[in-house]
Design an enzyme around this catalytic site. Structure first.
Site, PDB file in Angstrom:
ATOM      1  NE  ARG A 100      -2.233   2.108   3.323  1.00 34.90           N
ATOM      2  CZ  ARG A 100      -1.972   1.723   4.569  1.00 34.90           C
ATOM      3  NH1 ARG A 100      -2.305   0.516   4.997  1.00 34.90           N
ATOM      4  NH2 ARG A 100      -1.385   2.539   5.413  1.00 34.90           N
ATOM      5  CE  LYS A 118      -8.295   6.331 -20.495  1.00 35.37           C
ATOM      6  NZ  LYS A 118      -9.401   5.498 -20.124  1.00 35.37           N
ATOM      7  CG  ASP A 133      -5.403  14.148 -17.991  1.00 36.85           C
ATOM      8  OD1 ASP A 133      -4.728  13.501 -18.812  1.00 36.85           O
ATOM      9  OD2 ASP A 133      -6.426  13.689 -17.442  1.00 36.85           O
ATOM     10  CE1 TYR A 167     -12.847  10.226 -18.738  1.00 40.11           C
ATOM     11  CE2 TYR A 167     -12.198  10.438 -16.448  1.00 40.11           C
ATOM     12  CZ  TYR A 167     -12.787   9.717 -17.461  1.00 40.11           C
ATOM     13  OH  TYR A 167     -13.326   8.485 -17.195  1.00 40.11           O
TER      14      TYR A 167
HETATM   15  C1  LIG Z   1      -7.922  12.351 -20.383  1.00 42.13           C
HETATM   16  C2  LIG Z   1      -8.269  11.379 -19.303  1.00 42.13           C
HETATM   17  N1  LIG Z   1      -7.840  11.601 -18.054  1.00 42.13           N
HETATM   18  C3  LIG Z   1      -8.125  10.740 -17.039  1.00 42.13           C
HETATM   19  C4  LIG Z   1      -8.883   9.612 -17.250  1.00 42.13           C
HETATM   20  C5  LIG Z   1      -9.180   8.705 -16.103  1.00 42.13           C
HETATM   21  O1  LIG Z   1      -8.370   7.578 -16.177  1.00 42.13           O
HETATM   22  P1  LIG Z   1      -8.759   6.175 -15.501  1.00 42.13           P
HETATM   23  O2  LIG Z   1      -9.942   5.641 -16.226  1.00 42.13           O
HETATM   24  O3  LIG Z   1      -7.493   5.377 -15.664  1.00 42.13           O
HETATM   25  O4  LIG Z   1      -9.059   6.453 -14.057  1.00 42.13           O
HETATM   26  C6  LIG Z   1      -9.340   9.331 -18.531  1.00 42.13           C
HETATM   27  C7  LIG Z   1     -10.156   8.105 -18.773  1.00 42.13           C
HETATM   28  O5  LIG Z   1     -10.812   7.950 -19.774  1.00 42.13           O
HETATM   29  C8  LIG Z   1      -9.027  10.233 -19.589  1.00 42.13           C
HETATM   30  O6  LIG Z   1      -9.463  10.017 -20.850  1.00 42.13           O
END
Ligand SMILES: Cc1ncc(COP(=O)(O)O)c(C=O)c1O
Length: 385
Positions: A52, A202, A177, A106
């Site tokens: 953890r 991804k 991000d 997102y």
């Molecule tokens: C641009 C972006 N950021 C963050 C996330 C969140 O990632 P996770 O699904 O691995 O938690 C996603 C998921 O689709 C995403 O497309």
């Protein structure tokens, strides 16, 4: 393309970017330490190891590699992209603080900022990156500016440099991000961004078989993310860490192929009468093409199209596909398609979506690494329906 050609470096780091045991007889592939805890008898045995805590050997290894790939001082790999986002936001703010965020984020990140962080005493002002107004949104209590490059699903590329200059002038950090580009195409830290977040689910993992996330930044910020993660508990499972490392080793070749295929598909869609609009930063018709060419080493694997026949045409197109699969998520070797009105943007009205450039008929394509001609043949037969 820009002069910021770091791809050779990234290709090597994706394979050799973490410390490796070189003693004779040691395995070339690091083994999975599928162990919750580790032998520890007294303080002389060093730091307590517990999975953890993020100090399982697989977690350490993949986190080191993630830091190297981003060109950041440190990184921590966590259990999902949202774990990375949430832990980064918690590490950067406390009650009474303020966040300025792009309104093109997102969906879950938007919800976290809009609905959850106020419950922790942190308010957010959203700025439409197309309209601007970052300066006016900053307050004395602003601690972080949160942006996403390129954006989902319209694939806009915003210039972070003036935002970084503005924020740093006032001692405010900038977090980005950078999932859609991956470090092969876009290294946010090179542009002065303090905290880079990736959904490693991804492109970093690349095979749609794991859920993981990464936060990269200065040692100081990552130490705070690690401290909070030990309390909140979003550690990356050792097996997922191992899988992520396995995926990372082919990151560079995969992303280059995604880039090539997406360009071929985007160019093909642009000539089709059934298509009203194609969004791909690699096309000269894309509003941010020049900027993307300057900031990115490749234009990515995501392509969005708007069909002239609207929502019904999009439904027919998606259900007619024989090779590409209808599924949310992106960045895997297989081509996935989704309609944001059913997935990421289901919570918005049709008018709100339209205002964000996502009318009914909008289809998001995560172009995989199959043969581009086979993909185009599949899209052609599905469009004919
Ligand atoms: C641009 C972006 N950021 C963050 C996330 C969140 O990632 P996770 O699904 O691995 O938690 C996603 C998921 O689709 C995403 O497309």
């Amino acid at each position: 393309m820009s002069d910021r050609h770091h791809t050779r470096r990234v290709a090597t780091l994706a394979i050799h970017g973490s410390a490796h045991d070189r003693t004779p007889g040691s395995p070339v592939v690091p083994p999975i330490a599928q162990s919750a805890t580790f032998h520890w008898g007294s303080p002389d045995d060093g730091e307590l190891r517990y999975s953890r805590y993020g100090n399982n050997p697989n977690q350490i290894q993949v986190s080191e590699k993630a830091a190297a790939l981003e060109g950041a001082e440190a990184a921590i790999a966590l259990a999902s992209g949202m774990a990375a986002t949430a832990m980064a936001l918690l590490a950067l703010t406390e009650a009474g603080d303020h966040v300025v965020a792009s309104s093109r984020l997102y969906g879950a990140t938007q919800t976290l900022l809009r609905d959850e962080l106020p419950r922790r005493g942190v308010q957010t002002t959203f700025v439409d990156p197309e309209a601007g107004g970052w300066d006016a949104a900053l307050r004395d209590e602003t601690r972080v500016v949160w942006i996403e490059i390129p954006t989902n699903p319209t694939l806009r590329v915003l210039d972070p440099r003036p935002i970084v200059a503005l924020a740093h002038d006032r001692g405010i950090r900038v977090a980005c991000d950078a999932t859609f580009g991956s470090p092969v195409n876009f290294r946010a830290a090179d542009l002065g961004i303090d905290v880079v977040v990736q959904s490693a689910t991804k492109y970093l993992g690349g095979h749609s078989d794991l859920i993981a996330g990464v936060v990269a930044g200065t040692r100081e910020i990552i130490d705070e993310v690690v401290r909070l993660s030990r309390l909140y508990g979003p550690a990356l499972d050792p097996h997922a860490a191992w899988l992520l490392d396995r995926g990372l080793r082919t990151l560079d070749v995969r992303v280059k192929r995604h880039n090539q295929n997406a360009m071929a598909v985007a160019e093909w869609f642009e000539g089709r009468p059934e298509v009203a609009r194609v969004s791909y930063p690699g096309l000269a018709s894309h509003p941010d093409h020049v900027l993307a060419s300057e900031l990115m080493s490749g234009y990515g694997g995501m392509v969005s199209v708007v069909l002239t026949g609207g929502g019904d045409a999009a439904d027919r197109f998606v259900s007619g596909l024989r090779l590409a699969l209808a599924a949310p998520s992106l960045g895997g070797v297989e081509t996935l398609v989704s309609q944001p009105r059913y997935t990421s943007h289901v919570g918005l009205s049709a008018a709100e979506r339209e205002a964000q450039g996502i009318p009914d008929g909008f289809v998001r394509l995560s172009i995989g690494i199959e043969d581009a001609d086979d993909l185009i043949a599949d899209f052609e037969q599905a469009l004919a329906r």
